[in-house]
Write a protein that holds these residues in place. Structure first.
Motif, PDB file in Angstrom:
ATOM      1  N   VAL A 128      18.258  22.895 -13.352  1.00  0.00           N
ATOM      2  CA  VAL A 128      18.251  22.866 -14.811  1.00  0.00           C
ATOM      3  C   VAL A 128      18.859  24.180 -15.298  1.00  0.00           C
ATOM      4  O   VAL A 128      18.578  25.248 -14.730  1.00  0.00           O
ATOM      5  N   GLN A 133      14.927  26.292 -18.681  1.00  0.00           N
ATOM      6  CA  GLN A 133      13.893  26.210 -17.649  1.00  0.00           C
ATOM      7  C   GLN A 133      12.520  26.627 -18.164  1.00  0.00           C
ATOM      8  O   GLN A 133      12.404  27.526 -18.995  1.00  0.00           O
ATOM      9  N   THR A 134      11.471  25.970 -17.647  1.00  0.00           N
ATOM     10  CA  THR A 134      10.100  26.425 -17.893  1.00  0.00           C
ATOM     11  C   THR A 134       9.785  27.567 -16.928  1.00  0.00           C
ATOM     12  O   THR A 134      10.522  27.809 -15.966  1.00  0.00           O
ATOM     13  N   ASP A 136       7.337  27.784 -14.699  1.00  0.00           N
ATOM     14  CA  ASP A 136       7.041  27.292 -13.349  1.00  0.00           C
ATOM     15  C   ASP A 136       8.312  26.885 -12.616  1.00  0.00           C
ATOM     16  O   ASP A 136       8.470  27.165 -11.420  1.00  0.00           O
ATOM     17  N   TYR A 137       9.207  26.224 -13.310  1.00  0.00           N
ATOM     18  CA  TYR A 137      10.466  25.803 -12.689  1.00  0.00           C
ATOM     19  C   TYR A 137      11.296  27.030 -12.339  1.00  0.00           C
ATOM     20  O   TYR A 137      11.863  27.128 -11.240  1.00  0.00           O
ATOM     21  N   ALA A 194       5.038  20.439 -11.771  1.00  0.00           N
ATOM     22  CA  ALA A 194       5.959  21.392 -12.415  1.00  0.00           C
ATOM     23  C   ALA A 194       7.204  20.673 -12.925  1.00  0.00           C
ATOM     24  O   ALA A 194       7.726  20.999 -13.995  1.00  0.00           O
ATOM     25  N   MET A 195       7.658  19.685 -12.164  1.00  0.00           N
ATOM     26  CA  MET A 195       8.858  18.961 -12.582  1.00  0.00           C
ATOM     27  C   MET A 195       8.581  18.094 -13.799  1.00  0.00           C
ATOM     28  O   MET A 195       9.426  17.977 -14.692  1.00  0.00           O
ATOM     29  N   LYS A 197       6.456  18.763 -16.108  1.00  0.00           N
ATOM     30  CA  LYS A 197       6.402  19.712 -17.223  1.00  0.00           C
ATOM     31  C   LYS A 197       7.809  20.122 -17.646  1.00  0.00           C
ATOM     32  O   LYS A 197       8.101  20.266 -18.848  1.00  0.00           O
ATOM     33  N   GLN A 198       8.711  20.288 -16.678  1.00  0.00           N
ATOM     34  CA  GLN A 198      10.087  20.648 -16.982  1.00  0.00           C
ATOM     35  C   GLN A 198      10.792  19.521 -17.746  1.00  0.00           C
ATOM     36  O   GLN A 198      11.510  19.770 -18.714  1.00  0.00           O
ATOM     37  N   HIS A 201       9.617  19.465 -21.229  1.00  0.00           N
ATOM     38  CA  HIS A 201      10.224  20.588 -21.951  1.00  0.00           C
ATOM     39  C   HIS A 201      11.651  20.237 -22.391  1.00  0.00           C
ATOM     40  O   HIS A 201      12.059  20.556 -23.516  1.00  0.00           O
TER      41      HIS A 201
END
Length: 292
Positions: A128, A133-134, A136-137, A194-195, A197-198, A201
């Motif tokens: 990404v 990016q978040t 975590d990512y 995490a993905m 959440k990404q 986002h």
């Protein structure tokens, strides 16, 4: 040369100011038909230093700028004062200077240009885009590149990436137009939670009018950008040419020759045509999110 208008407002801090000042010094030199060698002799330096100054790649010494202005026939006091003041401003450290312990020199240039850009177009095949990016990512990406880094260094690298993202919420933010391969959205960096959440986002970010995201689907097969990821930066300032940025493992390339930029622009346009339309992005992200 209308110095007061030329040096009025610039985004991006010292990086842009150095490039603008270097461009003006080059224009003055060429108008007087003075060679780089002759200019170098005037400031007790080599012709290569003149080239680096004109490209905005080095800090400016006030004495050097003053001597060059004299050599180039700039005698108007207001004009000299404006350019010397610009040289002082160009030497001020950018906000990213506090990250110099983890920031390679070749990437410092990019951050300055990124801050100055009015439009950022990017193609990504693996990750990404950094601006989207978040935490975590970004942490997962950082650990891939720096698996042996201590925890505090990893967090500083993540913090730097998060700080860069603030430009998207600036008063006059750039337009970020990113095209990503579908594999970017399918690869669960940092694990499935995490993905997810990404992806959430990204759905939120694409609601912003200054952010456009497109996906190149798997079923397309091959496409024009087989060579890998790249970014194209465009600037509002007329003295700044478009720049193509190519990042490598331990270095980067900055291309600003018109023929190179035109080639990458053509590839980007082809990608945008071949990719799913931007209007479909929320449906695409929602579908992948449900499957993650």
């Amino acid at each position: 040369m209308a110095v007061s208008n030329m040096f009025g407002h610039h985004r991006g801090g010292p990086t842009v100011l150095r490039i603008v000042l270097g461009s003006q010094l080059r224009r003055l030199r060429e108008q007087r038909q003075i060679t780089c060698e002759e200019a170098g002799e005037a400031i007790r330096a080599s012709h290569s230093k003149i080239s680096r100054m004109e490209l905005g790649r080095v800090r400016f010494r006030s004495r050097d700028v003053a001597d060059l202005l004299t050599l180039y026939g700039v005698t108007d006091e207001e004009e000299r004062k404006a350019m010397l003041s610009l040289a002082d401003q160009a030497n001020e450290p950018g906000w990213w200077h506090s990250y110099s312990d983890i920031l390679p020199n070749w990437f410092e240039v990019y951050i300055g240009l990124e801050e100055a850009a009015s439009r950022i177009r990017a193609y990504e095949v693996q990750f990404v885009p950094g601006l989207l990016q978040t935490e975590d990512y970004a942490r997962a990406v950082t650990l891939l590149g720096h698996p042996d880094a201590p925890g505090h260094e990893v967090e500083r690298r993540v913090g730097l990436r998060m700080r860069r993202q603030s430009l998207l919420n600036a008063e006059e933010p750039p337009h970020l137009w990113a095209v990503v391969d579908e594999a970017v959205l399918r690869r669960p960096l940092g694990g499935a939670p995490a993905m997810r959440k990404q992806l959430e986002h990204l759905i939120e970010m694409t609601e912003s009018p200054n952010i456009t995201l497109q996906v190149v689907p798997f079923e397309l097969g091959g496409h024009a950008a087989a060579g890998g990821p790249f970014s194209i930066l465009r600037f509002a300032e007329r003295d700044l040419p478009d720049v193509v940025y190519l990042e490598q493992l331990t270095s980067s390339l900055y291309l600003d020759k018109r023929e190179d930029v035109d080639h990458y622009l053509a590839v980007m346009e082809r990608l945008c045509i071949d990719a799913e339309p931007a209007t479909a992005i929320r449906d695409t992200l929602g579908r992948i999110l449900r499957e993650t």
